[in-house]
Design an enzyme around this catalytic site. Structure first.
Site, PDB file in Angstrom:
ATOM      1  N   LYS A 206       0.860  -1.187   0.000  1.00 58.15           N
ATOM      2  CA  LYS A 206       0.000   0.000   0.000  1.00 58.15           C
ATOM      3  C   LYS A 206       0.896   1.237   0.000  1.00 58.15           C
ATOM      4  O   LYS A 206       1.496   1.589   1.011  1.00 58.15           O
ATOM      5  CB  LYS A 206      -0.906   0.051   1.244  1.00 58.15           C
ATOM      6  CG  LYS A 206      -1.985   1.122   1.102  1.00 58.15           C
ATOM      7  CD  LYS A 206      -2.381   1.812   2.387  1.00 58.15           C
ATOM      8  CE  LYS A 206      -1.557   2.999   2.740  1.00 58.15           C
ATOM      9  NZ  LYS A 206      -1.588   4.147   1.821  1.00 58.15           N
ATOM     10  N   GLU A 284       9.924   1.054  10.533  1.00 58.87           N
ATOM     11  CA  GLU A 284      10.928   2.100  10.278  1.00 58.87           C
ATOM     12  C   GLU A 284      10.212   3.425  10.489  1.00 58.87           C
ATOM     13  O   GLU A 284       9.461   3.880   9.625  1.00 58.87           O
ATOM     14  CB  GLU A 284      11.454   1.992   8.841  1.00 58.87           C
ATOM     15  CG  GLU A 284      12.200   0.719   8.542  1.00 58.87           C
ATOM     16  CD  GLU A 284      13.539   0.654   9.257  1.00 58.87           C
ATOM     17  OE1 GLU A 284      14.040   1.698   9.715  1.00 58.87           O
ATOM     18  OE2 GLU A 284      14.083  -0.457   9.377  1.00 58.87           O
ATOM     19  N   CYS A 318      13.867  10.713   6.721  1.00 58.50           N
ATOM     20  CA  CYS A 318      13.841  10.318   8.131  1.00 58.50           C
ATOM     21  C   CYS A 318      15.216  10.437   8.782  1.00 58.50           C
ATOM     22  O   CYS A 318      15.315  10.533   9.995  1.00 58.50           O
ATOM     23  CB  CYS A 318      13.340   8.888   8.248  1.00 58.50           C
ATOM     24  SG  CYS A 318      14.274   7.780   7.201  1.00 58.50           S
TER      25      CYS A 318
END
Ligand code: NAP
Length: 513
Positions: A206, A284, A318
Site C-alpha cells: 500500500k 521504520e 527520516c
C-alpha cells in the site's frame, strides 16, 4: 498512446509560485511512456479498477498528474487472498529461481531509470538528480537481495545427547503487508519487497496517497521481469480509505507480517492492530537526528556533511539532521560557512529544472509545520540568519536559525523541512545529553578529529545509525533502522531477510549412531 502529457498555463503557474525563479514560469510536462504510467491496482497479476479514483498531484504546482484507482477493503482483501494463494508455490521456488527474477527486476529498473525518476520528481517534488539517485538506490536493493536469496542458510547445532541431530531451518513467514511513505516512493518499497521475495514471502503493497505512480510502475516492471501473479500486489488508495485498507492489511489472519515505514504515530496504530493476531512487525519510524560539530572538527567537512544530510529532498528524509549542536569554539565559523554554502548551493524550483536543488514540500501542511517551528523558535529568542519565509504553494525557503535552545519546538520534534536550528554547547557531556534527550533514535551524525572522542561519542549516541565525519549513510549492504520509538527491526544488509523468516528447530531423534 506513447506519452502522457500534463500541461498547465503560465497564468496559473504565476499565481502558484510568486517569489520563485522566473524560469519556473513555463509549462511542466510529465512525459513518461504510457505503460509505465499505470493507474489501476495490481492484484493477482491483473490490472484492476476500483469503483472510484483519486487524483495524484504535482506538489510543485498543484496540477493533477493522473487519477488512480481508489482501492477499499474489498480490493485489499482480494490482494491478500491472491498473495496467500501465490505463497503456496512461491515459497517452494528455489533460491536460484527467486534470485534470477529479482535480478531481472533490477535490470528493468536500471533500464527505465530516467522515466522512473521523472515519476518520482513529479509526484513527490524532489529534484530530478535526487530522483535518479533514488532509482539507483531502489534498484540496488533488488540487486542485493537477489544475491542474499542464495545465502539464506540454516544451522546444524551440536546436540548434548548422542542419538539426536538438531537442525535449524529458515522458512518464509508468509504474506507480508508493505506500507510505505511518500518521501522515497520507490526505494522504501524495494528495500522491503526485495527482502520479502528473496525469503520466499509474497506481498501486498500500500503506497502513500501522494505517490502511488512509482509503486505501480514498479509492479509493471515486476510483471515484465516474470514475477508470477499474486507474488507482488499493489493497492493504492486515498487518505480517506487508508484506515479501512490498513485494517485489512494489518489484521487479516492470512497476513503474517507487517512492514511499515512512516511516522511514529502511524506505526503505533499499526502495532496495536498487529497485536490482536500477533503478527511479525518491522517498523521504520520517525527520526530527530542530532548533528554534532566538536571543536576538533574539520569545519569545511562538517559544513559539507550538514548540507548533504539536511537538504536532501528539501529536508524530508527520516535521517535528515534535525538538530545541529555546535561547540562554542567553532560556533561562529560554522554558522558563517554554512550560511555561505546555503547561498551558493541551494536553488528552489520545480524538480524537473536542471538547476533545482530544493523542490517543494509534499503539501501545504508540511510547509505550515516548518513555519510554525521557525516562528516558535524566533518567539523564544532564536536569531533568524537566513530564510524563514514560506513561498506560495508548499515551497519553503531554506532557513538558518542561531542561538536555538532546547525549549524550542524544533528541538523537540521532527521538522521534516529545510530548517537548520543551531544550538551552542560547551562540553561533550552536554552535547550527548541533548542528543539523547529524545524518545526516538534513528540516525545521528558528528564531526570530530579526536579519535578517542569518536569512539566515546559513537558508542554513547542512542541511535541505530551513526555518521562519523559523514553526512550520507544509506547503503544496501548496511543495516538501516532505529532504536527507541524510531522502530523495530533492520532493513537492507545481511539482516534484512531475517525480518521475513522464521527459524524452525527440527529435532531428529532416535538415531542409531
Ligand atoms: P505516515 O503519515 O505515517 O504515512 C506512511 C504510510 O502509512 C502512508 O502510506 C500512509 O497512507 C499510511 N498510513 C497512515 N495511516 C494508516 C493506517 N491507519 N493504516 C494503514 N496505513 C496507514 O508518514 P508520512 O508522513 O507519509 O512519512 C513521513 C514519516 O516517515 C516521517 O516521520 C519519517 O521520519 C518517516 N520515515 C521513516 C523512514 C525510516 O526508514 N525509518 C523512512 C522514511 C520516512 P496515506 O498516504 O494514505 O496517509
Amino acid at each position: 498512446m506513447s506519452a502522457v502529457g500534463v500541461l498547465r498555463s503560465r497564468r496559473v503557474l504565476r499565481q502558484l509560485l510568486p517569489g520563485l525563479p522566473a524560469s519556473l514560469t513555463r509549462h511542466y510536462t510529465l512525459d513518461v511512456p504510457a505503460p509505465l504510467l499505470r493507474t489501476q491496482a495490481y492484484v493477482d497479476g491483473r490490472w484492476v479498477s476500483a469503483a472510484s479514483v483519486f487524483p495524484v498531484l504535482d506538489p510543485a504546482t498543484g496540477q493533477e498528474l493522473a487519477r488512480v484507482s481508489d482501492c477499499g477493503p474489498g480490493e485489499a482483501k482480494q490482494a491478500v487472498e491472491a498473495a496467500h494463494r501465490a505463497f503456496r508455490s512461491w515459497r517452494d521456488t528455489t533460491a536460484k529461481e527467486r534470485s534470477v527474477l529479482l535480478r531481472r527486476w533490477f535490470d528493468l529498473l536500471v533500464l527505465h531509470r530516467e522515466d522512473l525518476a521523472k515519476l518520482i520528481t513529479f509526484e513527490c517534488g524532489k529534484p530530478l538528480r535526487e530522483s535518479l539517485g533514488e532509482v539507483v538506490y531502489s534498484a540496488s536493493f533488488l540487486d542485493w537481495f537477489s544475491e542474499e536469496a542464495r545465502r539464506i542458510y540454516g544451522d546444524i547445532v551440536p546436540p548434548s545427547v548422542r542419538d539426536r541431530k538438531l537442525l535449524l531451518l529458515k522458512q518464509p513467514v508468509g504474506v507480508a503487508s508493505i506500507i510505505t511513505p511518500w518521501n522515497f516512493p520507490s526505494a522504501m518499497i524495494t528495500r522491503k519487497v526485495g527482502a520479502a521475495l528473496a525469503a520466499g514471502c509474497t506481498v501486498v503493497v500500500k503506497p502513500a496517497e501522494d505517490t502511488p505512480l512509482s509503486a505501480l510502475a514498479l509492479a509493471e516492471l515486476a510483471e515484465r521481469a516474470g514475477i508470477p501473479p499474486g507474488v507482488v500486489n499493489v493497492v493504492p488508495c486515498s487518505r480517506d480509505r487508508t484506515p479501512s485498507v490498513g485494517q485489512v492489511l494489518c489484521s487479516d489472519p492470512m497476513v503474517a507480517k507487517i512492514s511499515f515505514t512512516g511516522s511514529t504515530a502511524t506505526g503505533k496504530v499499526l502495532l496495536k492492530m498487529a497485536a490482536d493476531s500477533v503478527k511479525r512487525v518491522s517498523m521504520e519510524l520517525g527520526g530527530h537526528a542530532p548533528f554534532i560539530v566538536f571543536d576538533s572538527a574539520d569545519v569545511d567537512m562538517a559544513v559539507g556533511g550538514a548540507m548533504a544530510s539536511k537538504f536532501r529532498n528539501s529536508g524530508q528524509t527520516c535521517v535528515c539532521s534535525n538538530r545541529f549542536l555546535v561547540q562554542s569554539g567553532i560556533y561562529d565559523l560554522f554558522l558563517d560557512k554554512l550560511g555561505r554554502a546555503m547561498d551558493a548551493e541551494l536553488r528552489l524550483g520545480h524538480g524537473s529544472e536542471p538547476g533545482t536543488t530544493q523542490g517543494p514540500l509534499i503539501n501545504s501542511r508540511a510547509a505550515e509545520k516548518v513555519v510554525h517551528h521557525v516562528s516558535d523558535a524566533v518567539s523564544r529568542g532564536a536569531r533568524l540568519l537566513k530564510g524563514g519565509t514560506r513561498l506560495s504553494g508548499s515551497f519553503m525557503e531554506p532557513t538558518l536559525l542561531a542561538d536555538v535552545t532546547t525549549d524550542m519546538l524544533c528541538t523537540k520534534e521532527e521538522t521534516f523541512g529545510p530548517l537548520v536550528p543551531v544550538i551552542r554547547f560547551e562540553t561533550e557531556e552536554e552535547a550527548l545529553a541533548v542528543a539523547n534527550g529524545t524518545n526516538v533514535g534513528l540516525a545521528g551524525y558528528f564531526y570530530s578529529q579526536d579519535v578517542s572522542q569518536i569512539w566515546r561519542v559513537a558508542e554513547a549516541l542512542e541511535v541505530g545509525i551513526v555518521g562519523v565525519n559523514e553526512g550520507l549513510l544509506s547503503a544496501p549492504e548496511a543495516p538501516f533502522g532505529g532504536v527507541k520509538e524510531s522502530g523495530l527491526g533492520r532493513e537492507g544488509s545481511k539482516y534484512g531477510v531475517d525480518e521475513y523468516l522464521e527459524v524452525k528447530y527440527m529435532c531428529f531423534g532416535g538415531l542409531k549412531l
